[in-house]
Design an enzyme around this catalytic site. Structure first.
Site, PDB file in Angstrom:
ATOM      1  N   ARG A  70       0.704  -1.259  -0.024  1.00  9.71           N
ATOM      2  CA  ARG A  70      -0.018  -0.048  -0.089  1.00  9.71           C
ATOM      3  C   ARG A  70       0.995   1.047   0.106  1.00  9.71           C
ATOM      4  NH1 ARG A  70      -1.525   2.478   4.480  1.00  9.71           N
ATOM      5  NH2 ARG A  70      -2.286   0.330   5.625  1.00  9.71           N
ATOM      6  N   TYR A 123     -14.156  20.248 -14.652  1.00 10.07           N
ATOM      7  CA  TYR A 123     -14.575  18.887 -14.811  1.00 10.07           C
ATOM      8  C   TYR A 123     -15.697  18.594 -13.416  1.00 10.07           C
ATOM      9  CZ  TYR A 123     -14.505  13.669 -14.912  1.00 10.07           C
ATOM     10  OH  TYR A 123     -14.756  12.579 -15.115  1.00 10.07           O
ATOM     11  N   ASP A 195      -5.396  20.866 -13.591  1.00  7.66           N
ATOM     12  CA  ASP A 195      -5.622  19.525 -14.257  1.00  7.66           C
ATOM     13  C   ASP A 195      -5.056  19.541 -15.562  1.00  7.66           C
ATOM     14  OD1 ASP A 195      -6.979  17.240 -15.212  1.00  7.66           O
ATOM     15  OD2 ASP A 195      -8.949  17.716 -14.015  1.00  7.66           O
ATOM     16  N   LYS A 220      -6.899   8.859 -19.331  1.00  4.19           N
ATOM     17  CA  LYS A 220      -7.220   9.383 -20.683  1.00  4.19           C
ATOM     18  C   LYS A 220      -5.951   9.340 -21.553  1.00  4.19           C
ATOM     19  CE  LYS A 220     -10.894  10.476 -18.422  1.00  4.19           C
ATOM     20  NZ  LYS A 220     -11.078  11.660 -17.840  1.00  4.19           N
TER      21      LYS A 220
END
Ligand SMILES: *Cc1c(COP(=O)(O)O)cnc(C)c1O
Length: 407
Positions: A70, A123, A195, A220
């Site tokens: 983790r 967004y 972003d 993306k």
């Protein structure tokens, strides 16, 4: 020193150590920054390390950099090294999704009572997160037209902790001047986060223009093959604000504590995608410009938005700030009926949300990606189509649109 730069030079690293990423052009760094052949076997591609735990040599003494997956694993580290190198960041954090990256920034950098300036067409997931979750923790949103210096100055006068920018924006492909926004934000004591999902580090490097934080949905263009959800947070301390110096350590602590780090196979797939980012973005940009020019001449098209077209309102700014204009083209059909009919007719384009993959996607924004904005002042018109231009032959894409838009 990089031994690959000069074949006669002695290796700069010990046998068995991964060679340091050398200098070179973006395309070269994208392939080599994550490390060279694997030391133990010579495997040219990094193996997948699925182990959740790592044996220690003695109590508390780890063999390498890892103890529990983790907190970190080799595949995540390789991806982070590549991302940091390509964005020019002090540090990168690869996380489980773009929204996990956004969450990491807000959670690590904001405190109750803080406010965030966000662009009006940010967004949807980002504004939803602020409204639905962070409002409960006493964080307020200041919506502003950040591209307008007077509007930005008015928003900054409220004393926000953070300014959030998305450029090019979605779906209207507006461009915001990152360097000017960074100067204004820093003068007001606020950090700037960008972003960079639409542009990718190949087309635009906000940290070099003064931004403190960059986030990506690597789902993306960075991943690029529509087969892995992921995100990244990148930080750079410009030495201007105390908060900038703390940002890296805070995000580091938060991502490890919250357990949002990228899983090994997700990191591996994303790292594979990044190796071809330069060639893919060149083709995305080239085909998008062809499609945008073709659409502009079409009688059933009312308006085309693409930063690479000279009549885009911020074409000059885009040309100065970006290496290319991206793979997304937005247009308004002559009517809602024509837009909906085209959506039903496309065959090479898939009628699907998301963007940035090798396959072209057709998005009727009002009923698909931007449905949640219906009834708000940000509502997207029913005639608006967002195209993600993939890597098919552009002639086939244009033929598909020709049939879809035919009378
Ligand atoms: C997709 C996207 C996100 C969210 O990323 P996920 O990987 O879907 O969580 C954030 N910002 C932008 C600009 C996006 O396109």
């Amino acid at each position: 020193m990089d031994s690959r730069a000069d074949p006669s030079a002695a290796p700069a690293t010990e046998p068995g150590a991964a060679p340091a990423a050398g200098p070179g052009a973006f395309a070269t760094r994208a392939i080599h920054a994550g490390g060279g052949p694997e030391p133990a076997t010579g495997a040219v591609v990094q193996p997948l390390y699925l182990s959740t735990t790592y044996a220690m040599d003695s109590p508390g003494v780890t063999r390498g950099a890892y103890d529990y997956a983790r907190a970190g694993n080799p595949n995540r580290s390789a991806l982070e090294a590549t991302l940091a190198e390509l964005e020019g960041a002090d540090a990168a954090h690869a996380v489980s999704s773009g929204m996990a990256a956004v969450t990491a920034v807000f959670s690590a950098l904001l405190a109750p009572g803080d406010s965030v300036v966000v662009p009006r067409d940010v967004y949807g997931g980002t504004v939803r997160l602020l409204e639905d979750e962070y409002a409960r923790w006493g964080i307020t949103i200041i919506p502003a037209d950040i591209a307008d210096p007077a509007a930005l100055a008015a928003a900054l006068a409220a004393g926000p902790a953070l300014v959030w920018v998305e450029t090019p924006s979605n779906p209207s492909l507006e461009i915001i001047d990152i360097a000017a926004t960074a100067r204004a934000a820093h003068a007001a004591g606020a950090l700037l986060a960008v972003d960079n999902t639409f542009a990718t580090p190949y087309l635009q490097q906000p940290l070099g223009l003064g931004a403190d934080v960059v986030v990506h949905s690597t789902t993306k263009f960075c991943g690029g093959h529509s087969d892995v959800v992921g995100g990244a947070v990148l930080v750079k301390d410009h030495g201007e604000l105390p908060a900038g110096a703390q940002a890296g350590a805070r995000i580091d602590r938060w991502t490890a504590s919250a357990g949002v780090g990228s899983a090994p196979f997700d990191a591996w797939l994303t790292a594979r995608g990044l190796k071809t980012l330069a060639v893919r973005m060149e083709r995305h940009c080239d085909s998008a410009l062809r499609v945008a020019r073709w659409l502009r001449a079409h009688p059933q098209v009312a308006e085309v938005r693409y930063p690479g077209l000279p009549d885009h309102p911020q074409h000059e700014l885009a040309a100065a700030q970006m290496r290319g204009f991206g793979g997304i083209v937005t247009f308004r059909a002559a009517s809602e009926a024509i837009a909906l009919r085209a959506a039903e007719r496309v065959r090479v384009f898939a009628l699907a949300e998301s963007l940035g993959g090798v396959e072209s996607l057709f998005d009727h924004a009002a009923t698909m990606t931007h449905l949640c904005l219906r009834g708000t002042e940000l509502e997207v018109g029913p005639d608006v189509i967002r195209l993600s231009i993939g890597l098919e032959d552009p002639a086939d894409l244009i033929a598909d649109l020709t049939a879809a838009l035919a009378d």
